[in-house]
Design an enzyme around this catalytic site. Structure first.
Site, short mmCIF file in Angstrom:
data_model
loop_
_atom_site.label_atom_id
_atom_site.label_comp_id
_atom_site.label_asym_id
_atom_site.label_seq_id
_atom_site.Cartn_x
_atom_site.Cartn_y
_atom_site.Cartn_z
CG HIS A 140 -1.89 -1.10 1.29
ND1 HIS A 140 -3.14 -1.03 0.71
CD2 HIS A 140 -1.79 -2.34 1.82
CE1 HIS A 140 -3.79 -2.16 0.91
NE2 HIS A 140 -2.98 -2.98 1.57
NE ARG A 145 -2.67 3.53 3.30
CZ ARG A 145 -3.33 2.41 3.48
NH1 ARG A 145 -4.05 1.90 2.50
NH2 ARG A 145 -3.28 1.79 4.64
CG ASN A 192 -6.91 -0.48 -0.59
OD1 ASN A 192 -5.78 -0.36 -1.05
ND2 ASN A 192 -7.14 -0.75 0.69
CE LYS A 246 -6.50 -7.69 -2.39
NZ LYS A 246 -5.61 -6.89 -1.56
CG HIS A 272 -8.78 -9.06 2.06
ND1 HIS A 272 -7.96 -8.15 2.69
CD2 HIS A 272 -9.57 -9.58 3.04
CE1 HIS A 272 -8.24 -8.14 3.99
NE2 HIS A 272 -9.22 -9.00 4.21
CG LEU A 301 -8.86 -5.92 9.39
CD1 LEU A 301 -10.01 -5.07 8.84
CD2 LEU A 301 -9.41 -7.10 10.19
CG ASP A 352 -1.37 -5.96 3.99
OD1 ASP A 352 -1.70 -5.01 3.25
OD2 ASP A 352 -2.15 -6.45 4.83
CG HIS A 366 -3.75 3.48 8.44
ND1 HIS A 366 -4.68 3.94 7.53
CD2 HIS A 366 -3.77 2.13 8.35
CE1 HIS A 366 -5.25 2.91 6.94
NE2 HIS A 366 -4.71 1.80 7.41
CB ALA A 395 -7.12 -2.65 9.84
#
Length: 350
Positions: free
Chosen positions: A20, A22, A46, A104, A141, A224, A252, A256, A268
């Site tokens: 990720h 972002r 995402n 995904k 996922h 998660l 993963d 955050h 998460a």
């Protein structure tokens, strides 16, 4: 020489098969932490809004490349976010034109920014059939999201209720079970000899659910899929250090800000990009299998995705404890770096 006596290891430059990054200011701050050690990464789609089309994937890739530090070499491998409205021909074109490496699958509501995910799997079957035809992997996922299913059982239930039927209906589809967390998932991958692999995260090799809950809630260990019992963590370590070509690294790493982690309904995700290679070397060394780190981090992933290993190398050396920052600063706020809870003696040489 036995593995546990080694103090230096040179391996092909590793890849991260689940990352990720972002967007915006966060992207600019966290990307250098990955590009420092990793040559390529499968980029999660995402965002808000999610990356659902080839056009959006191109635009996101351009923003990523603009954030790569000067002098660094890094290749983002883009993914498309699967929705019930995904156009199979757009997926075909994205793969044919080298825009997207994978698609995904998020079950709706499974994790961060997954509200646009899939609820009715029959509605996405035409997309999956096209993917099987062209050899495009599906990154999954693997959790159900039903409220009546205990959060610690959601991976095992997903395998029985969703993944097994899906793979029977589309047997030629290449599937990556991402961030597996259970003995159930390890056993399922080991029992499957075609078109199935799994990524394992850095943090799931190190923490179990006690790390999150015992002695007070530790929000920086909350992710998660959630970490499971110690027996499951041990199963993941055994799979990772085995050299089995079906298991490879997907961190993963999920940044955050402190403000988003430390609240009544915290986000998460665990940010492991800065110290992943040191953490992994420590885990593999403790198992007496440090030489197998090359398979897990550098060889098995490219093999499954049909790509060559990287030509350049990194060297890890063992010595005095390595110190990593507890946080990195971003334009959106500070992000805490994963703390494994023990000293890290392996460092990546500059």
């Amino acid at each position: 020489m036995p593995d546990r006596h080694l103090t230096s290891l040179t391996i092909p430059r590793p890849d991260d098969w689940h990352l990720h990054l972002r967007d915006g200011e966060m992207l600019k701050a966290v990307l250098p932490e990955t590009s420092r050690h990793f040559a390529r990464a499968i980029i999660m789609p995402n965002l808000v809004p999610p990356v659902v089309s080839s056009q959006q994937a191109v635009a996101y890739r351009e923003r990523i490349m603009a954030a790569v530090p000067e002098g660094a070499t890094f290749t983002p491998l883009m993914t498309l976010y699967l929705t019930e409205a995904t156009d199979p021909e757009d997926v075909r074109a994205a793969h044919t034109n080298g825009i997207a490496t994978a698609v995904k699958l998020y079950p709706a509501g499974a994790t961060t920014n997954s509200a646009s995910g899939v609820r009715d799997f029959e509605k996405v079957r035409p997309v999956l059939e096209v993917m099987a035809e062209i050899g495009m992997p599906l990154c999954v996922h693997g959790e159900v999201t039903d409220n009546e299913i205990d959060i610690f059982d959601r991976e095992a239930v997903f395998i029985e209720r969703v993944l097994k039927p899906l793979r029977k209906k589309v047997p030629d589809l290449k599937v990556v079970m991402e961030h597996v967390t259970t003995q159930d998932a390890v056993d399922y991958v080991r029992d499957s000899h075609k078109n199935l692999a799994a990524t394992i995260t850095t943090h799931h090799l190190i923490i179990n659910r006690n790390h999150i809950l015992a002695g007070g809630i530790k929000p920086h260990f909350y992710c998660l899929p959630v970490a499971k019992r110690e027996a499951h963590r041990v199963a993941l370590v055994q799979a990772a250090v085995s050299g089995d070509k079906r298991f490879f690294l997907g961190t993963d790493s999920a940044p955050h800000t402190e403000a988003n982690k430390l609240q009544s309904c915290g986000c998460a995700g665990i940010f492991t990009a800065p110290n992943t290679m040191s953490c992994l070397a420590e885990v593999f060394d403790a198992a007496g299998r440090i030489k197998k780190l090359e398979d897990f981090a550098s060889l098995n992933g490219p093999r499954f995705y049909g790509l060559p290993p990287n030509d350049d190398t990194i060297t890890l050396t063992k010595g005095d404890p390595v110190r990593y920052p507890t946080q990195i600063e971003t334009g959106d706020g500070p992000v805490t770096v994963f703390d494994p809870g023990f000293d890290l003696h392996w460092r990546v040489e500059d």
